[in-house]
Scaffold this motif. Sequence first.
Motif, PDB file in Angstrom:
ATOM      1  N   UNK A  27       0.835  -1.195   0.000  1.00 27.67           N
ATOM      2  CA  UNK A  27       0.000   0.000   0.000  1.00 27.67           C
ATOM      3  C   UNK A  27       0.873   1.250   0.000  1.00 27.67           C
ATOM      4  N   UNK A  28       0.271   2.383  -0.340  1.00 25.80           N
ATOM      5  CA  UNK A  28       0.976   3.670  -0.370  1.00 25.80           C
ATOM      6  C   UNK A  28       0.441   4.555   0.751  1.00 25.80           C
ATOM      7  N   UNK A  29       1.323   5.386   1.318  1.00 32.23           N
ATOM      8  CA  UNK A  29       0.925   6.234   2.433  1.00 32.23           C
ATOM      9  C   UNK A  29       1.710   7.539   2.421  1.00 32.23           C
ATOM     10  N   UNK A  30       1.098   8.621   2.926  1.00 36.48           N
ATOM     11  CA  UNK A  30       1.820   9.884   3.059  1.00 36.48           C
ATOM     12  C   UNK A  30       2.681   9.943   4.332  1.00 36.48           C
ATOM     13  N   UNK A  31       2.584   8.926   5.179  1.00 34.26           N
ATOM     14  CA  UNK A  31       3.342   8.895   6.440  1.00 34.26           C
ATOM     15  C   UNK A  31       4.052   7.550   6.560  1.00 34.26           C
ATOM     16  N   UNK A  32       5.308   7.597   6.989  1.00 34.71           N
ATOM     17  CA  UNK A  32       6.063   6.378   7.229  1.00 34.71           C
ATOM     18  C   UNK A  32       6.755   6.486   8.575  1.00 34.71           C
ATOM     19  N   UNK A  33       6.699   5.418   9.346  1.00 29.60           N
ATOM     20  CA  UNK A  33       7.389   5.351  10.628  1.00 29.60           C
ATOM     21  C   UNK A  33       8.647   4.516  10.439  1.00 29.60           C
ATOM     22  N   UNK A  34       9.794   5.171  10.407  1.00 29.58           N
ATOM     23  CA  UNK A  34      11.074   4.483  10.222  1.00 29.58           C
ATOM     24  C   UNK A  34      11.546   3.996  11.591  1.00 29.58           C
ATOM     25  N   UNK A  35      10.950   2.904  12.024  1.00 32.04           N
ATOM     26  CA  UNK A  35      11.164   2.405  13.391  1.00 32.04           C
ATOM     27  C   UNK A  35      12.608   2.102  13.722  1.00 32.04           C
ATOM     28  N   UNK A 175      -4.516   6.253  -5.708  1.00 33.89           N
ATOM     29  CA  UNK A 175      -3.881   7.349  -4.979  1.00 33.89           C
ATOM     30  C   UNK A 175      -4.642   8.657  -5.143  1.00 33.89           C
ATOM     31  N   UNK A 176      -4.749   9.457  -4.090  1.00 28.87           N
ATOM     32  CA  UNK A 176      -5.287  10.802  -4.263  1.00 28.87           C
ATOM     33  C   UNK A 176      -4.279  11.630  -5.075  1.00 28.87           C
ATOM     34  N   UNK A 177      -4.741  12.620  -5.810  1.00 29.09           N
ATOM     35  CA  UNK A 177      -3.851  13.382  -6.693  1.00 29.09           C
ATOM     36  C   UNK A 177      -2.630  13.981  -5.995  1.00 29.09           C
ATOM     37  N   UNK A 178      -2.808  14.488  -4.777  1.00 30.08           N
ATOM     38  CA  UNK A 178      -1.675  15.111  -4.073  1.00 30.08           C
ATOM     39  C   UNK A 178      -0.579  14.096  -3.741  1.00 30.08           C
ATOM     40  N   UNK A 179      -0.950  12.847  -3.511  1.00 27.41           N
ATOM     41  CA  UNK A 179       0.049  11.811  -3.240  1.00 27.41           C
ATOM     42  C   UNK A 179       0.663  11.307  -4.549  1.00 27.41           C
ATOM     43  N   UNK A 180      -0.151  11.177  -5.564  1.00 30.82           N
ATOM     44  CA  UNK A 180       0.338  10.717  -6.869  1.00 30.82           C
ATOM     45  C   UNK A 180       1.365  11.684  -7.459  1.00 30.82           C
ATOM     46  N   UNK A 181       1.301  12.953  -7.064  1.00 28.49           N
ATOM     47  CA  UNK A 181       2.216  13.967  -7.591  1.00 28.49           C
ATOM     48  C   UNK A 181       3.615  13.894  -6.977  1.00 28.49           C
ATOM     49  N   UNK A 182       3.778  13.096  -5.933  1.00 27.59           N
ATOM     50  CA  UNK A 182       5.063  12.974  -5.239  1.00 27.59           C
ATOM     51  C   UNK A 182       5.713  11.653  -5.624  1.00 27.59           C
ATOM     52  N   UNK A 183       7.003  11.635  -5.970  1.00 27.33           N
ATOM     53  CA  UNK A 183       7.664  10.356  -6.271  1.00 27.33           C
ATOM     54  C   UNK A 183       7.627   9.426  -5.054  1.00 27.33           C
ATOM     55  N   UNK A 184       7.358   8.153  -5.301  1.00 26.09           N
ATOM     56  CA  UNK A 184       7.255   7.163  -4.230  1.00 26.09           C
ATOM     57  C   UNK A 184       8.629   6.591  -3.890  1.00 26.09           C
ATOM     58  N   UNK A 185       8.846   6.374  -2.594  1.00 21.54           N
ATOM     59  CA  UNK A 185      10.053   5.671  -2.150  1.00 21.54           C
ATOM     60  C   UNK A 185       9.624   4.507  -1.259  1.00 21.54           C
ATOM     61  N   UNK A 186      10.464   3.461  -1.227  1.00 16.43           N
ATOM     62  CA  UNK A 186      10.175   2.277  -0.422  1.00 16.43           C
ATOM     63  C   UNK A 186      11.233   2.135   0.665  1.00 16.43           C
ATOM     64  N   UNK A 187      10.952   2.703   1.835  1.00 15.75           N
ATOM     65  CA  UNK A 187      11.931   2.636   2.916  1.00 15.75           C
ATOM     66  C   UNK A 187      11.852   1.371   3.766  1.00 15.75           C
ATOM     67  N   UNK A 188      10.838   0.533   3.581  1.00 12.35           N
ATOM     68  CA  UNK A 188      10.638  -0.654   4.412  1.00 12.35           C
ATOM     69  C   UNK A 188      11.576  -1.785   4.053  1.00 12.35           C
ATOM     70  N   UNK A 189      11.311  -2.936   4.657  1.00 12.29           N
ATOM     71  CA  UNK A 189      12.215  -4.076   4.511  1.00 12.29           C
ATOM     72  C   UNK A 189      11.694  -5.195   3.637  1.00 12.29           C
ATOM     73  N   UNK A 190      10.382  -5.380   3.580  1.00 11.74           N
ATOM     74  CA  UNK A 190       9.841  -6.533   2.868  1.00 11.74           C
ATOM     75  C   UNK A 190       9.696  -6.224   1.394  1.00 11.74           C
ATOM     76  N   UNK A 191      10.084  -7.158   0.559  1.00 10.62           N
ATOM     77  CA  UNK A 191       9.928  -7.013  -0.890  1.00 10.62           C
ATOM     78  C   UNK A 191       8.489  -7.377  -1.230  1.00 10.62           C
TER      79      UNK A 191
END
Length: 193
Positions: A27-35, A175-191
Motif C-alpha cells: 500500500x501507499x501512504x503519506x506517512x512512514x514510521x522508520x522504526x 492514490x489521491x492526486x496530491x500523493x500521486x504527484x510525489x515520487x514514491x520511495x520504499x523505505x521498508x524491509x519486505x519485498x
Amino acid sequence: MAGDEILQEFRDAGALLEGHFILSSGLRSPVFLQKMRIFEEPVRSERVCTALATLIRDTFGNIDIVVSPAIGGIIPGYETARALGCKAVFVEREDGEFQLRRGFEIPAGARVVMVEDIVTTGLSSRECIAAIRKHPGNLLGAACIVDRSNGKADVGVPLVSLTRLDVPAYPADQLPPELAAIPAIKPGSRVTA
C-alpha cells in the motif's frame, strides 16, 4: 507512556516521515514510521519497550516467551522480553514461511505473546502467529508499539498497542492526486510483488 509520548519519541528520533511511501504491504501512504531510527538508540529502545512490557503485563499477566517476526521485530521483541524478565525468540522465513529456527522452542504451558513493532495490515503478525500456533505454548495475544490500522487490523488474537494512528493507506492504483504527484520511495524491509 501515552500515545502522544510515543509519537514524540518517533519525532525526536527523526522516525516520523512525510512524503509518498510504499509500505511493506504494498500500500501507499503519506506517512512512514522508520522504526529502526528508534531502535538505533538503546536508551530510547529501552524506554519505549519498557512501556510496551508494562502494557503487556497489565493486559496478559506474566509472560514466559516473547516471539517476534524477523527482522524488524527482533529488537523490540528482545527489549520487551528483557523488561518482562522472560525469553525472547523470533521466527524467520524458511521456504517463504515463518518458522522457529536456531533451536528455539515454545514448550507446552508457556505463556506467549507475539511482539511487533508496527502493525498496518497485520500480515506479518498473522504469519508470525500462525508459526507460534504450531507449538504447544499458550498464545495469549499480540502487542505492538504503533497500530497504524487504528484498531482495524485483525491479527487473529487480542492486540494491544502503545498508540494507534489513523493514517491513510492506498492501493497504488487509487492514490489521491496530491500523493500521486510525489515520487514514491520504499523505505521498508519486505519485498512486495
